[in-house]
Enzyme design. Structure first.
Site, PDB file in Angstrom:
ATOM      1  N   CYS A 501     -17.706  -0.359 -42.328  1.00 32.25           N
ATOM      2  CA  CYS A 501     -18.939   0.168 -41.725  1.00 32.25           C
ATOM      3  C   CYS A 501     -19.670  -0.895 -40.925  1.00 32.25           C
ATOM      4  O   CYS A 501     -20.179  -0.621 -39.859  1.00 32.25           O
ATOM      5  CB  CYS A 501     -19.833   0.835 -42.743  1.00 32.25           C
ATOM      6  SG  CYS A 501     -20.250  -0.102 -44.167  1.00 32.25           S
ATOM      7  N   GLU A 503     -18.804  -4.763 -41.332  1.00 34.60           N
ATOM      8  CA  GLU A 503     -18.364  -6.092 -41.714  1.00 34.60           C
ATOM      9  C   GLU A 503     -17.813  -6.837 -40.496  1.00 34.60           C
ATOM     10  O   GLU A 503     -16.738  -6.513 -39.985  1.00 34.60           O
ATOM     11  CB  GLU A 503     -17.307  -6.019 -42.827  1.00 34.60           C
ATOM     12  CG  GLU A 503     -17.895  -5.723 -44.196  1.00 34.60           C
ATOM     13  CD  GLU A 503     -18.021  -4.236 -44.507  1.00 34.60           C
ATOM     14  OE1 GLU A 503     -18.049  -3.435 -43.548  1.00 34.60           O
ATOM     15  OE2 GLU A 503     -18.077  -3.882 -45.687  1.00 34.60           O
TER      16      GLU A 503
END
Lengths: 897, 83
Positions: A501, A503
């Protein structure tokens, strides 16, 4: 906004949940709505009617082959098991698809991987389940609530058994699931890891931490890979036969020479890739079979084309955009089938596939319309992905999402804008075919052209929460700081992309020749991130500071008593840091062991063959074959509630002496006189019910709620925030990963702010027991940001975001505030305002909260409604009530100017 | 023995509840009776190498655990029982 303007919307706690004057009396829908192609619409309609389904085919063949090879070298055994599983998957091609193949033969299929973790599948009375419970591994499952609608199989019915309230399994497959799971008892990564992690001196404390859900879940056997960017380079350049030939050549070079693991690795790659080849060929045959009996001419031709494409790419590199997209998808699936993975991101797919697309467009064999159809089909394929893990992980953390993040923009190798026309179409297809996956991120840089930014704004305005806006400069700085010790240069630093999502992940450029030109293909070059220490609930740690290490929910002594009288604010803070350090230390040590067991029992073969430089070195990812290996992190949750609570304690207890710490603790234990969230079935501060003796704690509660809050550009609380960020981002480096690399900070919530809030008492900021924490890490707590978006930005950027792998800011904006071209411009200026302050990430729910309330009451009328949760978009009806409540409560901005 | 959609060669699985009949071109329920064009799909239960041992479980080729409803289209060792 004045108090009078919003008088009718102020709840009894004095919270507003809105900023700006409400102009619209009627519920406002989303401004922009476009339709997908008839083909994609048909596929999406079928998807809406499809349930998450589990099958045992893959685990059956994997397990059978594994146990036939007792005594074989582990990586060979692993590759043979994968080969058997891929080779036996029943092919399935659905009418109308242009892109084909899925994880299983179900449209929305997945399966358990008992070689990683088997205890979950046992009956509650089963001995293994009880052992797991004792170890605290299942505590998070008990506090996770699932969405009640959509494709979730929430209840058993007929011949279908509901697993974890999410997946359906046919009754006739349950005995083989249990039998297979039992075969892995004491052999799985979970069990062997558990055996050895107990040798960590502080292990008992770790068990207690997990039982009290201070930490959300273990790392090594839950989602051991992912939150990274895949690399499609080798299949696209060499094709499957080319990879096999490369490995054969390497075997000739290394066989018998020192560092013999290289020999086994290359042999394992050949075995696994041959399994993938058979899997593709089986689908080619199936398409041919369907073609032969098909009477509809167009469908017949499409089956023929699919068969021909699959037959070609089962051995050779792709010739066309369609083939390149199909082959990329197949290897994406292959990695997802290898391990339990969330967040395997395709990265900068538009830049990767551009050379093929450009060539096809230039020679007239591809049209814009066909491209759109293919991209919409791709969106459906990614949306169909499911990840089977325990309820605590899939529900409580992932909300059923799989986090495949497709990135757009950023800079190229030479520092110029990397965007292209294909990326415009990717954005357009995400507007026409709005689905949760792949989610999109724009790697924002001042060098990006205006048209791509405005297209991104147009996409944001459809209200599905994507694209996220991510700061290229801030991310590149983090990447360089983190990886220059492993040899990274700025040129390569620019190849970063988002894994999972949010990183930030290391990338590289790989050369490929096409159209007579050399292209530099971006792709992932680092190992999995968001492994290591998973989600520490910060307010829960503070709660244990206040109560001398005892979890008041369970009565258990979690941390050793600190025996400190907490007479100053500094003592509170120092004790908090001490407990936090203890938590990180023991979780880091135990998870290092789990990951070591993972790499020994289930070494990653397929992901390794893709990831530079594993093939060159002859080492898999677990042996640091990846070019970059500093990827373990410390994830935290509830940071804003921690800061607001510290602010309240500092102000009320120690400075103003409005009440004593003892009085505060008493109020917290009594939930400020309110009933628990679970009793009233409401999980935000928007709707809570008072208990009988609420007046007793009313004044303390009011003071807590009125204490300075993050998100308002108030130096008092922002200084606490800045100090926390500075300490946290630095202290992570004191702990080392399995690969002897320092850990770093990761600040996203995913969905953990729901279940972690559920186990936390009321907090000193006035939040009530059992309600969710603030989402993300830079979002204000719902209803407490009262000074407008730019005040929120100033608070959020009071620290250097490049010190952390990420930060996350969600905003909810009413559609009327961004209406029309003028509204679009305002939104872009808002985004720029945050990026120019150094903010790492911002994303938006463009929605009228009243619509969400209606959707909660009438879910059947909102099957297609999507919302942004944290770093992902999900169907509203597939979210649990705590997260729904939290999104409804988020402050709605009626004005953004 | 019942001839259910789920056991038909032309049944394309959509999810655990239903599938697509590639002959009739329609969605059908897995556990409903198949039509007159029913063609038995290859499954372990009708393979001559499969021996049932208990409900929903059995043995393949006398050694490996297997289960009767496992699809066998991709199994190289599949042989029709009684043929």
């Amino acid at each position: 906004m004045s108090t009078t303007q919003m008088k009718e919307d102020v709840n009894e706690l004095g919270l507003f949940f809105q900023y700006g004057k409400r102009f619209q009396k009627e519920v406002t829908g989303r401004e922009i709505e476009k339709d997908p192609s008839p083909r994609a619409k048909k596929i999406r309609d079928l998807y809406f009617e499809t349930s998450s389904s589990v099958s045992m085919e893959f685990p059956y063949w994997y397990t059978r082959r594994w146990f036939e090879l007792e005594g074989e070298i582990p990586i060979i055994r692993r590759a043979e098991a994968l080969n058997a599983a891929f080779s036996h998957l029943t092919p399935a091609i659905f009418p109308g698809e242009l892109l084909v193949m899925g994880k299983t033969h179900h449209l929305r299929g997945s399966y358990p991987m008992p070689w990683l973790s088997e205890s979950y599948f046992m009956n509650k009375e089963d001995e293994m389940y009880n052992e797991a419970l004792e170890a605290g591994k299942l505590s998070s499952d008990m506090v996770t609530k699932w969405g009640i609608g959509g494709g979730n199989v929430t209840e058993s019915m007929g011949n279908i058994i509901s697993i974890a309230g999410k997946f359906g399994l046919r009754r006739e497959e349950l005995p083989i699931l249990i039998r297979t799971a039992k075969m892995w008892k004491n052999r799985s990564v979970e069990d062997i890891g558990h055996k050895y992690e107990q040798m960590v001196p502080e292990y008992k404390e770790k068990e207690a931490i997990m039982r009290s859900v201070i930490c959300m879940f273990d790392s090594g056997y839950t989602l051991p890979q992912g939150r990274e960017v895949i690399n499609y380079y080798y299949p696209l350049k060499y094709g499957i036969e080319g990879i096999i030939e490369y490995c054969k050549k390497k075997i000739n070079e290394v066989a018998g020479y020192p560092d013999m693991n290289r020999l086994y690795f290359y042999h394992a790659v050949i075995i696994a890739v041959k399994g993938i080849k058979t899997w593709i060929s089986n689908h080619a045959e199936e398409s041919k079979r369907l073609m032969e009996k098909e009477k509809d001419h167009q469908q017949k031709m499409e089956y023929a084309e699919i068969s021909e494409i699959l037959e070609w790419i089962s051995s050779k590199p792709p010739r066309t955009f369609h083939e390149a997209l199909q082959l990329s998808w197949i290897f994406h699936l292959a990695v997802l089938n290898e391990d339990c993975i969330s967040g395997m991101s395709p990265g900068r797919l538009g830049q990767i596939l551009y050379p093929w697309w450009k060539r096809d467009m230039d020679n007239g064999t591809l049209t814009r319309e066909r491209t759109m159809e293919l991209l919409e089909c791709m969106r459906m394929k990614f949306t169909e992905l499911d990840c089977f893990a325990s309820m605590g992980v899939v529900g409580g953390v992932l909300s059923g999402n799989t986090f495949n993040n497709l990135c757009i923009g950023g800079l190229n190798k030479d520092g110029q804008s990397a965007t292209n026309e294909l990326e415009m179409l990717i954005l357009e297809s995400a507007i026409t075919c709005a689905t949760p996956q792949p989610t999109l991120s724009i790697l924002y840089d001042e060098k990006l052209p205006e048209d791509i930014l405005m297209k991104g704004v147009e996409c944001t305005k459809i209200g599905t929460g994507y694209p996220a806006w991510v700061n290229n400069q801030t991310a590149t700085e983090f990447i360089m700081n983190n990886y220059q010790s492993e040899g990274m240069k700025l040129e390569e630093g620019r190849a970063w992309s988002i894994g999972g999502c949010l990183e930030t992940s290391a990338g590289t450029w790989m050369p490929i020749e096409l159209n007579g030109n050399q292209h530099w293909m971006p792709g992932g070059a680092g190992a999995a991130t968001s492994v290591g220490v998973h989600f520490i609930g910060l307010p829960k740690v503070l709660e244990l500071v206040l109560f001398d290490g005892i979890d008041q929910r369970t009565g258990e002594q979690i941390f050793p008593p600190h025996n400190c009288r907490l007479e100053t604010y500094e003592e509170v803070l120092d004790t908090f840091k001490k407990y936090f350090r203890e938590t990180v230390k023991v979780l880091c040590l135990c998870n290092n062991i789990q990951h070591d067991v993972w790499r020994k029992i289930t070494p990653p073969v397929i992901n390794s063959l893709l990831k530079p430089d594993c093939l060159v070195k002859g080492k898999d990812i677990g042996q640091m074959g990846s070019r970059y290996n500093t990827t373990f992190n410390v994830e935290v949750c509830g940071g804003v509630n921690l800061i607001n609570s510290l602010s309240s304690i500092k102000k009320n207890v120690y400075e103003k002496k409005n009440f004593t710490l003892g009085e505060l603790k008493d109020a917290i234990l009594h939930n400020f006189g309110y009933r628990h969230a679970d009793e009233v079935k409401s999980y935000s501060l928007m709707e809570q019910k008072k208990g009988q003796d609420v007046k007793k704690w009313a004044s303390i509660h009011k003071l807590c709620l009125n204490a300075p809050k993050y998100g308002n550009d108030i130096p008092y609380v922002d200084k606490i925030f800045e100090n926390w960020e500075s300490w946290f981002c630095t202290m992570c480096h004191d702990y080392k990963s399995l690969y002897d690399k320092p850990l770093y900070a990761c600040q996203i919530s995913v969905s953990t702010h729901g279940p972690m809030g559920a186990v936390t008492l009321a907090t000193a900021d006035g939040r009530l027991a059992g309600t969710t924490f603030a989402d993300a890490s830079m979002s204000a707590y719902p209803g407490t940001d009262k000074n407008g978006p730019y005040a929120l930005f100033n608070s959020a950027t009071c620290w250097n975001h490049s010190d952390s792998q990420n930060s996350q800011l969600n905003m909810k904006i009413h559609p009327s505030a961004v209406k029309g071209r003028e509204g679009a411009r305002k939104l872009l200026e808002l985004i720029r305002g945050y990026m120019r302050r150094g903010g790492f990430h911002v994303q938006f729910n463009i929605v009228d909260s009243r619509m969400l309330r209606d959707a909660q009451d009438n879910p059947d009328e909102y099957r297609g409604l999507m919302v942004r949760v944290a770093g992902f978009t999900q169907y509203w009806v597939e979210l649990g009530k705590p997260i729904q409540d939290e999104i409804i409560a988020r402050t709605e901005y009626e004005e953004i100017g | 023995m019942q001839k259910l959609h789920i056991d038909c060669e032309e049944y394309l699985v959509i999810d655990v509840f239903k599938g697509f009949c590639s002959t009739k071109k329609m969605i059908v329920l897995a556990d409903e009776e198949g039509c007159e064009d029913f063609k038995q799909a290859k499954k372990c239960r009708i393979c001559k190498h499969f021996t049932p041992t208990e409900e929903y479980l059995g043995v393949c080729m006398g050694k490996a655990t297997a289960y009767p409803d496992l699809l066998a289209r991709t199994c190289n060792d599949f042989e029709w029982k009684g043929k």
